[in-house]
Write a protein that holds these residues in place. Structure first.
Motif, mmCIF file in Angstrom:
data_model
loop_
_atom_site.group_PDB
_atom_site.id
_atom_site.type_symbol
_atom_site.label_atom_id
_atom_site.label_comp_id
_atom_site.label_asym_id
_atom_site.label_seq_id
_atom_site.Cartn_x
_atom_site.Cartn_y
_atom_site.Cartn_z
ATOM 1 N N ASP A 2 0.825 -1.210 0.000
ATOM 2 C CA ASP A 2 0.000 0.000 0.000
ATOM 3 C C ASP A 2 0.861 1.262 0.000
ATOM 4 O OD1 ASP A 2 -2.289 -1.499 -0.034
ATOM 5 O OD2 ASP A 2 -2.618 -1.397 2.133
ATOM 6 N N LYS A 3 1.981 1.227 0.749
ATOM 7 C CA LYS A 3 2.864 2.391 0.806
ATOM 8 C C LYS A 3 3.555 2.625 -0.539
ATOM 9 C CE LYS A 3 3.640 2.318 5.748
ATOM 10 N NZ LYS A 3 4.605 2.220 6.831
ATOM 11 N N ALA A 6 0.983 4.121 -2.807
ATOM 12 C CA ALA A 6 0.774 5.536 -2.470
ATOM 13 C C ALA A 6 1.919 6.389 -3.008
ATOM 14 C CB ALA A 6 0.646 5.698 -0.958
ATOM 15 N N ALA A 7 3.158 5.906 -2.898
ATOM 16 C CA ALA A 7 4.312 6.652 -3.412
ATOM 17 C C ALA A 7 4.224 6.799 -4.927
ATOM 18 C CB ALA A 7 5.621 5.966 -3.021
ATOM 19 N N ASP A 10 1.537 9.348 -5.635
ATOM 20 C CA ASP A 10 2.035 10.702 -5.358
ATOM 21 C C ASP A 10 2.952 11.174 -6.476
ATOM 22 O OD1 ASP A 10 0.618 10.759 -3.004
ATOM 23 O OD2 ASP A 10 2.369 10.362 -1.717
ATOM 24 N N ASN A 32 10.368 9.948 1.328
ATOM 25 C CA ASN A 32 9.609 8.705 1.419
ATOM 26 C C ASN A 32 10.489 7.522 1.000
ATOM 27 O OD1 ASN A 32 7.906 6.508 0.786
ATOM 28 N ND2 ASN A 32 6.199 7.865 0.376
ATOM 29 N N CYS A 34 9.752 4.573 0.145
ATOM 30 C CA CYS A 34 9.198 3.871 -1.018
ATOM 31 C C CYS A 34 9.552 4.606 -2.308
ATOM 32 C CB CYS A 34 7.680 3.725 -0.882
ATOM 33 S SG CYS A 34 7.190 2.722 0.530
ATOM 34 N N TYR A 65 15.944 3.043 3.881
ATOM 35 C CA TYR A 65 15.155 3.552 5.008
ATOM 36 C C TYR A 65 15.989 4.531 5.841
ATOM 37 C CZ TYR A 65 12.040 3.697 8.997
ATOM 38 O OH TYR A 65 11.206 4.122 9.999
ATOM 39 N N SER A 68 16.294 7.712 4.023
ATOM 40 C CA SER A 68 15.042 8.438 4.161
ATOM 41 C C SER A 68 14.992 9.201 5.479
ATOM 42 C CB SER A 68 13.873 7.449 4.078
ATOM 43 O OG SER A 68 12.690 8.032 4.527
#
Length: 150
Positions: A2-3, A6-7, A10, A32, A34, A65, A68
């Protein structure tokens, strides 16, 4: 998943809205993990290792990560590139800059974010360093214009 979705969504909005995208939205997307993974997939995995001796295929999800987190906390500092000089075939030397692999990922992410905005501003007759344009497309445009005038 899902992430990641979403990325991607976006990023599609950035490409679609171009000049109407707010800069804080861009920085949030840059931070982000992702989106950094999407940018990572845009760099050459099998190119030479970067200044940090990390090859493109050795980047890990935990590395993305932590990158990020550095970006979002504004603690990220790029490593200065190593400047090398390669001998030219005839004479002289050609400069070559070698960034770290993590800097390559950030550079790709920034390029993905700002290119759609600047593409709106460029003339159709501008061919240098643009997607789907080259010296060959410039020459084709010249030929096409010359044929119209004759």
């Amino acid at each position: 998943l899902d992430k990641f979705a979403a990325a991607i969504n976006d990023y599609k909005n950035v490409v679609s809205y171009g000049e109407h995208t707010k800069l804080n939205n861009l920085y949030g997307l840059l931070c982000n993990p992702c989106f950094l993974f999407i940018a990572y997939n845009g760099i050459k995995k099998y190119a030479a290792a970067g200044l940090d001796n990390v090859s493109g295929s050795s980047v890990t999800l935990s590395g993305l990560y932590s990158l990020s987190k550095e970006l979002s906390s504004e603690r990220y500092k790029p490593i200065p590139v190593r400047r090398l000089y390669i001998d030219k075939s005839q004479s002289g030397k050609r400069p070559l800059s070698v960034p770290s692999t993590r800097d390559k990922v950030v550079q790709k992410a920034i390029q993905m974010l700002i290119q759609p905005r600047f593409e709106l501003e460029f003339s159709d007759y501008s061919h240098g360093f643009r997607p789907l344009k080259s010296c060959h497309t410039a020459l084709n445009d010249i030929r096409r214009m010359r044929n119209k005038t004759t």
